[in-house]
Each structure stands twice: as C-alpha cells, then as structure tokens.
Scaffold this active site. Structure first.
Site, mmCIF file in Angstrom:
data_model
loop_
_atom_site.group_PDB
_atom_site.id
_atom_site.type_symbol
_atom_site.label_atom_id
_atom_site.label_comp_id
_atom_site.label_asym_id
_atom_site.label_seq_id
_atom_site.Cartn_x
_atom_site.Cartn_y
_atom_site.Cartn_z
ATOM 1 N N GLU A 180 0.715 15.867 10.239
ATOM 2 C CA GLU A 180 -0.480 15.193 9.254
ATOM 3 C C GLU A 180 -1.177 16.169 8.942
ATOM 4 O O GLU A 180 -2.020 16.780 9.465
ATOM 5 C CB GLU A 180 -0.997 13.853 10.016
ATOM 6 N N ILE A 237 -4.520 2.757 -12.032
ATOM 7 C CA ILE A 237 -3.219 2.450 -12.777
ATOM 8 C C ILE A 237 -1.987 3.224 -12.319
ATOM 9 O O ILE A 237 -1.116 3.112 -13.059
ATOM 10 C CB ILE A 237 -3.370 3.197 -14.344
ATOM 11 N N HIS A 257 -3.771 -29.857 13.715
ATOM 12 C CA HIS A 257 -4.793 -30.514 12.954
ATOM 13 C C HIS A 257 -6.139 -30.358 13.525
ATOM 14 O O HIS A 257 -6.334 -30.752 14.705
ATOM 15 C CB HIS A 257 -4.137 -32.035 12.815
HETATM 16 P P1 FAD Z 1 0.897 6.956 3.363
HETATM 17 O O1 FAD Z 1 -0.138 5.941 3.796
HETATM 18 O O2 FAD Z 1 0.285 7.397 2.007
HETATM 19 O O3 FAD Z 1 0.678 8.156 4.243
HETATM 20 C C1 FAD Z 1 1.192 9.380 3.788
HETATM 21 C C2 FAD Z 1 0.688 10.328 4.912
HETATM 22 O O4 FAD Z 1 1.332 11.803 4.719
HETATM 23 C C3 FAD Z 1 -1.060 10.947 4.445
HETATM 24 O O5 FAD Z 1 -1.841 10.683 5.519
HETATM 25 C C4 FAD Z 1 -0.644 12.391 3.915
HETATM 26 O O6 FAD Z 1 -1.955 13.104 4.348
HETATM 27 C C5 FAD Z 1 0.108 12.782 4.781
HETATM 28 N N1 FAD Z 1 1.141 14.017 4.158
HETATM 29 C C6 FAD Z 1 1.463 14.223 2.730
HETATM 30 N N2 FAD Z 1 2.020 15.167 2.724
HETATM 31 C C7 FAD Z 1 2.005 15.936 3.682
HETATM 32 C C8 FAD Z 1 2.758 17.043 4.190
HETATM 33 N N3 FAD Z 1 3.577 17.863 3.578
HETATM 34 N N4 FAD Z 1 2.615 17.427 5.593
HETATM 35 C C9 FAD Z 1 1.714 16.722 6.436
HETATM 36 N N5 FAD Z 1 1.389 15.462 6.115
HETATM 37 C C10 FAD Z 1 1.583 15.018 4.780
HETATM 38 N N6 FAD Z 1 -0.557 -2.013 0.922
HETATM 39 C C11 FAD Z 1 -0.591 -3.108 1.830
HETATM 40 O O7 FAD Z 1 0.677 -3.320 2.364
HETATM 41 N N7 FAD Z 1 -1.659 -4.078 1.693
HETATM 42 C C12 FAD Z 1 -2.877 -3.835 1.250
HETATM 43 O O8 FAD Z 1 -3.734 -4.640 1.301
HETATM 44 C C13 FAD Z 1 -3.017 -2.552 0.585
HETATM 45 N N8 FAD Z 1 -4.077 -2.083 0.072
HETATM 46 C C14 FAD Z 1 -4.353 -0.813 -0.451
HETATM 47 C C15 FAD Z 1 -5.665 -0.434 -1.278
HETATM 48 C C16 FAD Z 1 -5.536 0.656 -1.686
HETATM 49 C C17 FAD Z 1 -7.150 0.880 -2.588
HETATM 50 C C18 FAD Z 1 -4.524 1.531 -1.851
HETATM 51 C C19 FAD Z 1 -4.678 2.766 -2.393
HETATM 52 C C20 FAD Z 1 -3.354 1.169 -1.384
HETATM 53 C C21 FAD Z 1 -3.233 0.124 -0.451
HETATM 54 N N9 FAD Z 1 -1.897 -0.441 -0.025
HETATM 55 C C22 FAD Z 1 -1.801 -1.626 0.628
HETATM 56 C C23 FAD Z 1 -0.657 0.440 0.089
HETATM 57 C C24 FAD Z 1 -0.615 1.170 1.420
HETATM 58 O O9 FAD Z 1 -1.852 1.929 1.697
HETATM 59 C C25 FAD Z 1 0.786 2.178 1.404
HETATM 60 O O10 FAD Z 1 1.754 1.317 0.796
HETATM 61 C C26 FAD Z 1 1.014 2.915 2.554
HETATM 62 O O11 FAD Z 1 -0.209 3.402 3.121
HETATM 63 C C27 FAD Z 1 2.061 3.583 2.436
HETATM 64 O O12 FAD Z 1 2.529 4.121 3.810
HETATM 65 P P2 FAD Z 1 3.157 5.706 3.979
HETATM 66 O O13 FAD Z 1 3.257 5.955 5.371
HETATM 67 O O14 FAD Z 1 4.351 5.486 3.105
HETATM 68 O O15 FAD Z 1 2.030 6.803 3.218
#
Ligand code: FAD
Length: 502
Positions: A35, A286, A467
């Site tokens: 990470e 967006i 309920h």
């Molecule tokens: P991420 O959570 O993005 O994690 C990826 C990780 O990889 C990061 O920590 C990053 O630092 C790390 N990384 C990247 N490249 C490298 C590398 N080369 N080497 C080492 N580490 C690396 N989803 C919901 O289901 N419910 C919600 O209520 C919700 N609310 C949200 C609100 C906001 C404001 C945002 C922005 C998103 C929200 N989401 C929500 C979406 C959700 O956060 C994401 O879908 C989810 O975090 C995706 O998980 P992931 O593990 O694929 O990636």
C-alpha cells in the site's frame, strides 16, 4: 533487497485489497499486501467512511432543527454548528477504523509493505517479481498477484482544480479541511456530489449543483429522484440540470463556473448563450480515474482500456494468467462492496489454481448489487428499475408502500418517502427494489438477501417481522405486490401471485 516468495501479493489496500489479503490468509496462504498510502484505501480514508461520519453530523443537525420542538425538546436559539469539531470526530472515526484494519492484517499474519508496487516481470509458472518503492524499497516475488489499486478523482484541465478553491472530494475530506463555505458550487449531481451537497447545506452553506445530464442521480428510479428533489428544494438547493460546464476559474476571492445548455451541439458551444455561477468554493465530483499507470503493466501481457484493467469476467484474471484485477481499477460499478466481492473471487481462483486444500474456483455474481445514497432522505436500490422493466417489456407488478402508513416511522418522525418492489407476477420473485426514506439502505439489504437466494415476495411475507420496526416497510411493500398490504387502503388482492393467497 529481499526476494521473498509469497503465494499471493495484493497491490493496494482498499476494501478490495485488504479484504483479499485477509481472505487469502484465512486459507493459510503466505500473503503480502503493498500500500502506497494508508490501509483502507479510498473507502476508509477519502470515501465511504469520512462522508458518512460527516453525514451523521448533518443528520443530527437536521433532527435538532426539524424535530426537536415537535418532540418536546426545547432548544433555545438555532443549534450552533462547530464544523471543526465535526471534522475532528470524522478524523477520529477514520483513524480508529484504519488502526482496526492494521490490527486485522497483523493478526492474519499478512506482511504489509508500505510503498508503490509495480511489476518487474515473471509469469505464473516462475512467479511474478514486484518492486516496492518507498522508504523501505524491496523486491518480492509472488506466485499470484491481485491488483486492487482503485481509483482517484479525475482532474479535468478545464476545471482548473487548484486544491485551494476548486476542490476534489479528497481535498474536502482531508483531515485539515475545516471550512464551511457560504456558497458551495458542486459540479456533478451524482452520488458523491449529492452526498456532499446534503452535508454542506446542513452545515449552513448555500449549495448550487450543476449537472450535465437531464437529472441528478440519473441511474436511480425517477420517482425516487423526484422525491429527493422535493426535499432539496425545501432546503433551498439550487439545482441546474442539462448544464455543460465549460470552465471553472478561481477569481481570487471565489470561484466562477461558465456553463451553456448541454443540449447544444459541440460545434455551436463557442457561440452559445452562457450562464455564470459564482460561489466561495467549488467541488468537482464528476468522475474518477482508474489507477493503473503506476504498475508498469507494459512488462507483462496485462491489457487496459483507459486505465481500466481488462479481465475475464468469469475469473477476474487479466490477460496475463496468474494476475487478477478487482474493484475500482477493473470494470463495473465503483462500490466498496463490489470490490470486496471481487476480492473473494480473485482469491479463490488464485488459490484454487495453486492447489490449495478446501478452495474451489468462484465466479463473480454481481446481478444483485445494492447501491446506497446517504442524502436526506436516504436512498437504497437493487436490481432492475421500473423504467428498465417497461423498456425491456418484462412482465412485472410493482408494490409500493409509504412510510407515512408505518407505525415506527410515525414514532420516529421519519414518515416521508416510500419503498417500491418490482416482482415477476408468475414466479413471485423480486426483480428490483428502490426505497427513499429512513434506513432505506438497510431495508434494501433484506431485499438483496431475498433476490440472491431466489426467495419470493410470499417468502418474505411469511417471515415474521418484529413490530414496530422500520423493517415492516419491506413486509408491507412485498405484500402490496400481491395487493394484500394490511395497512394500505383500497387495494384489491391479486389472485395470480404465483398461486399464493398472500
Ligand atoms: P481503493 O479503495 O481506491 O484502494 C486502492 C488502494 O490502492 C489505495 O489505498 C491506493 O493508495 C493504493 N494504490 C494505488 N496504486 C498503488 C500501487 N501501485 N502500489 C501500492 N498501492 C497502490 N462506495 C460504497 O460502496 N459506498 C459508499 O458510501 C461510498 N462512498 C464514497 C464516497 C466518496 C467521496 C468516494 C470518493 C467514494 C465512495 N465510494 C463508496 C466508492 C468506494 O470508496 C470505492 O468503490 C472503493 O474504495 C474501491 O475499493 P478498491 O479497493 O477497488 O480501491
């Protein structure tokens, strides 16, 4: 430099990556997790959790402002909002949860590397070599690799995101952002934009939403969106739909967005009539870019389309066998629970291919993928929308039930909104559901369980719901698919409901 061999290396520790690491460790695999920032990823640090912590403050303000007097609680003057304290609380929630994940990884015996991971080379027979760059550089090897590098806010050049006045969601959720702008311009009326708009209105901002499509929250049921807009209008939001935002500028003491109608063809935009929207700060929400450009994918056969890593939809394996991709960086909805589901798929397929005992390959099943929106009122949905059912000519009945008719909702004063369930009149199975109102996301969980397990409206109706609870919304709504909801007047029983009386 060590060159230790792991069974599985996971790159990225969001809800996809840390879930994959812990799951693989549960099956006695030797696991490394890389990470570059903090465990928990977007979800815990810049997404789901910090927004919901702030939403909880917004909800409390709403309850105090709108309900206290009626409920017999006298507050002299308007409640004072201490946003800096709300942010401190949000930071504490995030820190505690991140610490919790660190602990879980430690007890699961997952080796966590802090740094940026990228491919050096290899294949599924010899193992893959991964380089970790950071404070403690290392090279490690893994028999299988799971990419879970997620997504980050899209930085659109025309919007001049300067992280000072023109902000991304990461900026607003940073631990030191403690400003409540007088006027907040939100570009993008999707889930993230609407959630922030709701939070900041409650904190005291005048919020303006600019949305390119014909409606905010375009993927939700139109009748649900209409209900939300009613509330947004009561709260004096300014919502401008079908707006093409051409540019955003930091004017020194504020921000200014230039827009024209989104209906105007591209070649006529330059001469089209423009509108201007001014505010103190602007949130650009967006879209998000998939993070894969830091992985050195070119040294393997892994293909991507504008950053989205291509995978086999049945196995989540990339074009390089032995390497899997899950979550936001792969195809499909950007949701934390989708990432975690795919983590299981990738782990089981990886471990099964290595001959791990008790592990069987698994295919993803995203047909029942609930979605939630934490506005006020809250929204939950799963499966098909009514419009899709009509467009596709699918035979369906729609049951509806209003919170206003539910005892518990009356008690809590949350009697606005409704639930709707779309079911197949022949099989009585549920095709989809939407809900707007108190605990809508929790109610949708019951429907998801039913859909995933092929339960019928009848099965739910036969399940005793205690309920008075908000969960009785589900009971009454599925009964309304049969025309038999007890607390709904003037409905006729549908005898054809899969031959069941009710
Ligand atoms: P991420 O959570 O993005 O994690 C990826 C990780 O990889 C990061 O920590 C990053 O630092 C790390 N990384 C990247 N490249 C490298 C590398 N080369 N080497 C080492 N580490 C690396 N989803 C919901 O289901 N419910 C919600 O209520 C919700 N609310 C949200 C609100 C906001 C404001 C945002 C922005 C998103 C929200 N989401 C929500 C979406 C959700 O956060 C994401 O879908 C989810 O975090 C995706 O998980 P992931 O593990 O694929 O990636």
């Amino acid at each position: 430099m060590s060159s230790e061999m792991f069974d599985v290396i996971v790159i990225g520790a969001g809800p996809g990556g840390y879930h994959a690491a812990i799951r693989a460790a549960q099956y006695d695999a030797k696991v490394a997790l890389i990470e570059k920032s903090k465990v928990g990823g977007t979800c815990l640090n810049w997404g789901c959790i910090p927004t919901k912590a702030l939403y909880s403050t917004a909800k409390l303000i709403e309850d105090l402002a709108e309900k206290a007097k009626d409920f017999g609680v006298k507050i002299t003057g308007a409640p004072q909002i201490d946003f800096a304290q709300a942010v401190e609380r949000k930071n504490k929630v995030v820190t505690e949860l991140v610490k919790g994940i660190d602990e879980l990884l430690k007890t699961a015996k997952v080796t966590v590397f802090n740094g940026v991971g990228s491919f050096v080379g290899g294949n599924k027979d010899t193992g893959f070599e991964i380089k970790i760059e950071g404070k403690n550089p290392a090279n490690i090897k893994g028999k299988r690799v799971i990419i879970a590098t997620g997504s980050e806010p899209a930085l659109i050049p025309a919007f001049n995101i300067d992280h000072k006045r023109i902000l991304t969601s990461d900026d607003i959720l940073s631990p030191n952002f403690k400003t409540v702008p007088k006027r907040l311009l939100v570009i993008g009326g999707g889930v993230i934009g609407c959630e922030f708009a709701n939070i900041f209105t409650r904190m005291g901002s005048q919020v303006i939403i600019l949305e390119y499509l014909d409606t905010i929250l375009a993927t939700e049921e139109p009748i649900v969106v209409r209900e939300l807009k009613k509330k947004f209008q009561e709260m004096k939001f300014e919502i401008y739909e079908s707006q093409n935002v051409l540019k955003v500028e930091n004017t020194g003491n504020g921000v200014k967005a230039t827009t024209c109608s989104a209906k105007i063809p591209k070649e006529q935009v330059a001469t089209a009539e423009k509108s201007y929207h001014e505010a103190d700060l602007c949130l650009v929400s967006i879209g998000r870019n998939k993070v894969s450009n830091n992985l050195n994918l070119g040294c393997l056969k892994i293909q991507n389309t504008r950053g989205q890593i291509n995978t086999n939809p049945k196995t989540l394996e990339t074009d390089e066998l032995g390497v899997y991709a899950i979550g936001d960086v792969a195809a499909g909805a950007m949701l934390a629970h989708k990432a975690s589901h795919e983590a299981d798929v990738a782990v089981f397929n990886a471990l099964a291919s290595l001959g791990f005992k008790d592990v069987k390959p698994m295919e993803p099943n995203l047909t029942v993928l609930p979605a939630t929106i934490f506005t006020s009122p809250e929204i939950g949905s799963v499966g098909l929308r009514e419009k899709a059912v009509k467009d596709k000519g699918i035979k369906a009945v729609v049951g509806r039930f209003a919170y206003a008719s539910l005892g518990k909702a009356k008690c809590t004063g949350e009697d606005q909104g409704f639930m709707m369930v779309i079911s197949d009149p022949d099989t009585d199975k549920i095709l989809g559901a939407s809900c707007i109102g108190a605990e809508a996301p929790e109610l949708i969980a019951e429907i998801s369980l039913a859909m995933r397990n092929d339960l019928t409206c009848h099965d739910i109706a036969q399940t005793i719901h205690s309920h008075p609870t908000i969960s009785e919304m589900v009971l009454e709504t599925v009964e309304d698919c049969h025309g038999t909801a007890i607390h709904k007047a003037g409905r006729r029983r549908r005898p054809s409901a899969a031959g069941k009386a009710h």
